[in-house]
Design a protein around this motif. Sequence first.
Motif, PDB file in Angstrom:
ATOM      1  N   LEU A  15      12.028  -1.167 -10.013  1.00  0.00           N
ATOM      2  CA  LEU A  15      12.975  -1.941 -10.870  1.00  0.00           C
ATOM      3  C   LEU A  15      14.291  -2.318 -10.357  1.00  0.00           C
ATOM      4  CD1 LEU A  15      12.532   0.586 -13.821  1.00  0.00           C
ATOM      5  CD2 LEU A  15      11.478  -1.519 -13.523  1.00  0.00           C
ATOM      6  N   TRP A  16      14.379  -1.747  -9.260  1.00  0.00           N
ATOM      7  CA  TRP A  16      15.864  -2.447  -8.303  1.00  0.00           C
ATOM      8  C   TRP A  16      15.443  -3.247  -7.199  1.00  0.00           C
ATOM      9  CZ3 TRP A  16      13.879   2.528  -9.284  1.00  0.00           C
ATOM     10  CH2 TRP A  16      13.155   3.222  -8.342  1.00  0.00           C
ATOM     11  N   GLN A  17      14.696  -4.400  -7.650  1.00  0.00           N
ATOM     12  CA  GLN A  17      14.314  -5.487  -6.721  1.00  0.00           C
ATOM     13  C   GLN A  17      14.001  -4.883  -5.394  1.00  0.00           C
ATOM     14  OE1 GLN A  17      16.989  -5.856  -9.276  1.00  0.00           O
ATOM     15  NE2 GLN A  17      15.115  -6.882 -10.298  1.00  0.00           N
ATOM     16  N   THR A  18      13.308  -3.875  -5.100  1.00  0.00           N
ATOM     17  CA  THR A  18      12.584  -3.653  -3.643  1.00  0.00           C
ATOM     18  C   THR A  18      10.938  -3.421  -3.856  1.00  0.00           C
ATOM     19  OG1 THR A  18      13.235  -1.296  -3.807  1.00  0.00           O
ATOM     20  CG2 THR A  18      14.864  -2.453  -2.928  1.00  0.00           C
ATOM     21  N   ARG A  19      10.331  -3.344  -2.651  1.00  0.00           N
ATOM     22  CA  ARG A  19       9.153  -3.115  -2.494  1.00  0.00           C
ATOM     23  C   ARG A  19       9.220  -2.097  -1.607  1.00  0.00           C
ATOM     24  NH1 ARG A  19       4.224  -4.463  -4.131  1.00  0.00           N
ATOM     25  NH2 ARG A  19       2.595  -4.642  -2.948  1.00  0.00           N
ATOM     26  N   GLU A  20       8.783  -0.929  -2.121  1.00  0.00           N
ATOM     27  CA  GLU A  20       8.748   0.417  -1.132  1.00  0.00           C
ATOM     28  C   GLU A  20       7.448   1.109  -0.926  1.00  0.00           C
ATOM     29  OE1 GLU A  20      13.373   1.407  -2.565  1.00  0.00           O
ATOM     30  OE2 GLU A  20      11.736   2.671  -3.479  1.00  0.00           O
ATOM     31  N   LEU A  21       7.478   1.696   0.284  1.00  0.00           N
ATOM     32  CA  LEU A  21       6.324   2.769   0.774  1.00  0.00           C
ATOM     33  C   LEU A  21       7.117   4.175   0.981  1.00  0.00           C
ATOM     34  CD1 LEU A  21       5.993   3.525   3.689  1.00  0.00           C
ATOM     35  CD2 LEU A  21       5.119   1.069   3.618  1.00  0.00           C
ATOM     36  N   ILE A  22       6.091   4.963   0.925  1.00  0.00           N
ATOM     37  CA  ILE A  22       6.517   6.358   1.122  1.00  0.00           C
ATOM     38  C   ILE A  22       5.451   6.992   1.974  1.00  0.00           C
ATOM     39  CG2 ILE A  22       7.500   8.811   0.256  1.00  0.00           C
ATOM     40  CD1 ILE A  22       7.732   7.292  -2.404  1.00  0.00           C
ATOM     41  N   PHE A  23       5.916   7.796   2.985  1.00  0.00           N
ATOM     42  CA  PHE A  23       5.254   8.532   4.078  1.00  0.00           C
ATOM     43  C   PHE A  23       6.053   9.782   4.414  1.00  0.00           C
ATOM     44  CE2 PHE A  23       7.319   5.901   7.030  1.00  0.00           C
ATOM     45  CZ  PHE A  23       7.744   6.717   8.274  1.00  0.00           C
ATOM     46  N   LEU A  24       5.184  10.734   5.052  1.00  0.00           N
ATOM     47  CA  LEU A  24       5.950  11.962   5.566  1.00  0.00           C
ATOM     48  C   LEU A  24       5.881  11.716   7.059  1.00  0.00           C
ATOM     49  CD1 LEU A  24       4.118  14.675   3.289  1.00  0.00           C
ATOM     50  CD2 LEU A  24       6.430  13.394   2.870  1.00  0.00           C
TER      51      LEU A  24
END
Length: 128
Positions: free
Chosen positions: A101-110
């Motif tokens: 919603l805050w105009q980013t495209r994000e991924l998450i990893f450990l």
Amino acid sequence: HVLISRITPQLRTRDLESSIRFYTDTVGLALEFRYADFYAGIRAGAQVFHLKQVESVDPSIPYVHDEDHFHLYLGTDDVAAVADRLKAKGVALRQEPKDTLWQTRELIFLDDQGHTIYVGQATHAAEG
């Protein structure tokens, strides 16, 4: 006149060699420096974060994971390419690239120690 010109986060690791390999070979960042057998700097573009060898697991890892926080947020111009690289290197993404919603495209990893790492790319709406 700005008195503070940069910030340097520090991640704790139980295996400095493993963490250096993870961030250089797997993620594609650069080893900036190494001090003795317990400390190193990793360069990401114009910024550096530090790795410190410790005896016990970073106590923030389960809290950050359970509460949807992050240890590091890395910026990129191509989050899809980062996702492809990580997966090709055997890293399971906790979250595939996703619009926010805050105009980013994000991924998450450990990382190799269990730290939660976000990678984000500003979308056109955020740039305009």
